[in-house]
Design a protein around this motif. Structure first.
Motif, PDB file in Angstrom:
ATOM      1  N   PRO A 341      23.639 -20.868  50.243  1.00 38.14           N
ATOM      2  CA  PRO A 341      23.293 -19.452  50.016  1.00 38.14           C
ATOM      3  C   PRO A 341      23.270 -18.629  51.309  1.00 38.14           C
ATOM      4  O   PRO A 341      23.649 -17.443  51.302  1.00 38.14           O
ATOM      5  N   TRP A 342      22.831 -19.235  52.397  1.00 38.84           N
ATOM      6  CA  TRP A 342      22.843 -18.534  53.687  1.00 38.84           C
ATOM      7  C   TRP A 342      24.270 -18.253  54.124  1.00 38.84           C
ATOM      8  O   TRP A 342      24.584 -17.155  54.621  1.00 38.84           O
ATOM      9  N   LEU A 343      25.174 -19.216  53.932  1.00 36.30           N
ATOM     10  CA  LEU A 343      26.579 -18.994  54.259  1.00 36.30           C
ATOM     11  C   LEU A 343      27.153 -17.867  53.404  1.00 36.30           C
ATOM     12  O   LEU A 343      27.937 -17.034  53.894  1.00 36.30           O
ATOM     13  N   GLU A 348      29.147 -12.283  52.788  1.00 34.16           N
ATOM     14  CA  GLU A 348      29.055 -10.980  52.117  1.00 34.16           C
ATOM     15  C   GLU A 348      28.759  -9.866  53.113  1.00 34.16           C
ATOM     16  O   GLU A 348      29.319  -8.765  53.012  1.00 34.16           O
ATOM     17  N   ARG A 349      27.884 -10.153  54.081  1.00 32.47           N
ATOM     18  CA  ARG A 349      27.560  -9.148  55.099  1.00 32.47           C
ATOM     19  C   ARG A 349      28.796  -8.805  55.932  1.00 32.47           C
ATOM     20  O   ARG A 349      29.089  -7.634  56.200  1.00 32.47           O
ATOM     21  N   LEU A 350      29.544  -9.833  56.337  1.00 30.77           N
ATOM     22  CA  LEU A 350      30.766  -9.593  57.118  1.00 30.77           C
ATOM     23  C   LEU A 350      31.808  -8.848  56.294  1.00 30.77           C
ATOM     24  O   LEU A 350      32.472  -7.925  56.781  1.00 30.77           O
ATOM     25  N   LEU A 380      31.579 -30.139  50.954  1.00 34.12           N
ATOM     26  CA  LEU A 380      30.410 -29.337  51.301  1.00 34.12           C
ATOM     27  C   LEU A 380      30.615 -27.920  50.777  1.00 34.12           C
ATOM     28  O   LEU A 380      31.569 -27.233  51.183  1.00 34.12           O
ATOM     29  N   PRO A 381      29.763 -27.447  49.871  1.00 32.96           N
ATOM     30  CA  PRO A 381      29.912 -26.067  49.390  1.00 32.96           C
ATOM     31  C   PRO A 381      29.739 -25.087  50.540  1.00 32.96           C
ATOM     32  O   PRO A 381      28.853 -25.243  51.378  1.00 32.96           O
ATOM     33  N   SER A 382      30.607 -24.079  50.559  1.00 32.87           N
ATOM     34  CA  SER A 382      30.600 -23.157  51.687  1.00 32.87           C
ATOM     35  C   SER A 382      30.957 -21.757  51.206  1.00 32.87           C
ATOM     36  O   SER A 382      31.033 -21.493  49.995  1.00 32.87           O
ATOM     37  N   LEU A 415      33.027 -20.261  56.895  1.00 39.15           N
ATOM     38  CA  LEU A 415      31.934 -20.086  57.846  1.00 39.15           C
ATOM     39  C   LEU A 415      31.127 -21.355  58.097  1.00 39.15           C
ATOM     40  O   LEU A 415      30.217 -21.355  58.933  1.00 39.15           O
ATOM     41  N   ARG A 416      31.421 -22.462  57.412  1.00 37.59           N
ATOM     42  CA  ARG A 416      30.609 -23.676  57.540  1.00 37.59           C
ATOM     43  C   ARG A 416      30.496 -24.143  58.998  1.00 37.59           C
ATOM     44  O   ARG A 416      29.431 -24.542  59.451  1.00 37.59           O
TER      45      ARG A 416
END
Length: 436
Positions: A341-343, A348-350, A380-382, A415-416
């Motif tokens: 979720p942080w990724l 989304e912000r970028l 790994l979900p990213s 972004l991972r």
């Protein structure tokens, strides 16, 4: 002819020595060396003679032509979604390890005891920390990479003798490198047992004889065999009465909850392995080196072999490894543990910021992998930025190279493996491509 060009303009091109007095070029000469700076100035002067530059632009052009460093390697942003990307140098060093390398670049006490003034064991503090991290290892040794660890072990323990190995573990890794070829080059003979998909302890037992130096168990770290399979475990092999050497490959020292299927050094030694070999620049997150951990008598034999001197690591590697082991979380560890979720929020912000500049971009879900010959099959979900396909090549060749991947006709920037502090740098690279 461009404005400002022609014979009169060419006569106004500044002399080399005058350009070199520019404060920016004086600083660059101290940092990069006078040869590179003079070459850049001459290139800029030639462009001015051709009319591509105004004479008063020569110094600016020379500065723009200068490389960031004197080396040929360029730092890149790894947005591939492969945490340990072999072609990008595998594990990025932590800030602590980078600082340790810088401090070790000058004279150090690498082989001297400052208290007594006499010669001391090379890398003693790094080896002590490594043993502390793997309690079941009575001793440790270091060489310059994972393949070198196996070369040293096979040469020191099995030259002219046999190594018993399963047919299912005679692996080939990147660039056509085949493990059997490496082992045979040491003068050892391979005794193959079992089949590609099934090898039992009884297969090993039937092959062991007076010529057996050790049993080798290799983790097939870049592929998986599923279905009707069986592999003898280390405990079963250790009961056969000959030393068991385990190449775990990925450099995981202890069990990792996110990678339950990945073997680690502590577990293999506790199960009865005499020796474990691994790489330092994979899941450990350190510099390129080969780790040897195990029984004191076995480590003593391999470390005293003449080949050990040719394969030893330098002081910079020792410094980086010790800082990796004792310092804060590595970039590799942070990338593996990154919260999906942080990724997603970062992506989304970028994407929102870049879309405000009329760039065709959106945040998408992505799937990352471990890479580097570790944890095959683990995903790994990213999250990623999705851009038009043309961005891929342009980003790779920009002032700050960004390496992504192509998927379904789009360029994905996963972004991972990108540190959060590089987000703005990534965004600026995208903006630069969009503005071309």
């Amino acid at each position: 002819m461009p404005p400002g060009a022609g014979p009169d303009a060419r006569r106004r091109i500044p002399r080399t020595d005058a350009v070199l007095r520019d404060p920016r070029l004086l600083e660059a000469a101290n940092r990069l060396g006078p040869g590179l700076v003079k070459s850049a100035v001459r290139q800029a002067q030639e462009r001015a003679r051709e009319g591509a530059l105004a004479p008063d632009q020569v110094a600016d052009a020379a500065c723009a032509l200068l490389p960031h460093t004197v080396g040929g390697l360029r730092p890149v942003i790894n947005a591939t979604g492969v945490v340990l990307h072999t072609n990008l140098g595998r594990a990025p060093l932590s800030a602590a390890a980078r600082q340790a390398v810088q401090e070790a670049a000058g004279p150090t006490d690498v082989e001297v005891d400052l208290h007594t003034g006499v010669r001391a064991r090379r890398g003693r503090t790094a080896l002590a920390v490594l043993r502390d991290k793997v309690p079941s290892a009575a001793a440790a040794h270091l060489v310059n990479n994972g393949a070198a660890a196996l070369v040293l072990v096979a040469t020191a323990l099995a030259a002219g003798r046999e190594i018993v190995i399963s047919r299912g573990e005679m692996v080939e890794i990147g660039d056509g490198f085949r493990l059997p070829d490496l082992l045979v080059s040491t003068g050892a003979r391979l005794r193959e047992v079992g089949t590609t998909n099934r090898t039992t302890a009884a297969d090993y037992a039937a092959a062991i004889g007076p010529e057996t130096a050790f049993v080798l168990k290799v983790h097939p770290s870049n592929f998986r065999i599923t279905g009707f399979t069986h592999a003898a475990d280390v405990g079963e092999l250790a009961a056969l009465g000959v030393p068991v050497v385990v190449d775990i490959g990925s450099g995981l020292l202890t069990h990792h909850p996110l990678l339950p299927g990945e073997p680690d050094a502590e577990t293999q030694l506790r199960s009865g392995a005499a020796l474990v070999t691994a790489s330092g620049d994979k899941l450990l997150g350190g510099p390129q080196c080969g780790l040897l951990l195990g029984r004191e008598d076995v480590i003593r034999t391999v470390s005293r072999h003449p080949l050990a001197r040719a394969l030893r690591v330098d002081k910079l590697t020792l410094a980086a490894l010790e800082a990796t082991l004792t310092g804060p979380e590595t970039p590799t560890g942070a990338a593996l543990a990154a919260d999906p979720p942080w990724l997603t929020r970062r992506a989304e912000r970028l994407a929102t910021a870049l879309a405000a500049d009329a760039i065709d971009v959106r945040a998408v879900g992505s799937t990352a992998t471990v890479g580097g010959g570790g944890a095959p099959g683990v995903t790994l979900p990213s999250a990623a930025l999705s851009l038009p396909e043309r961005y891929a090549a342009a980003l790779r060749t920009g002032p700050v190279p960004v390496v992504g991947r192509l998927e379904a006709g789009r360029c994905l920037l996963d972004l991972r493996a990108v540190p959060a502090e590089d987000d703005e740098k990534l965004a600026e690279a995208v903006r630069a491509v969009a503005g071309r």
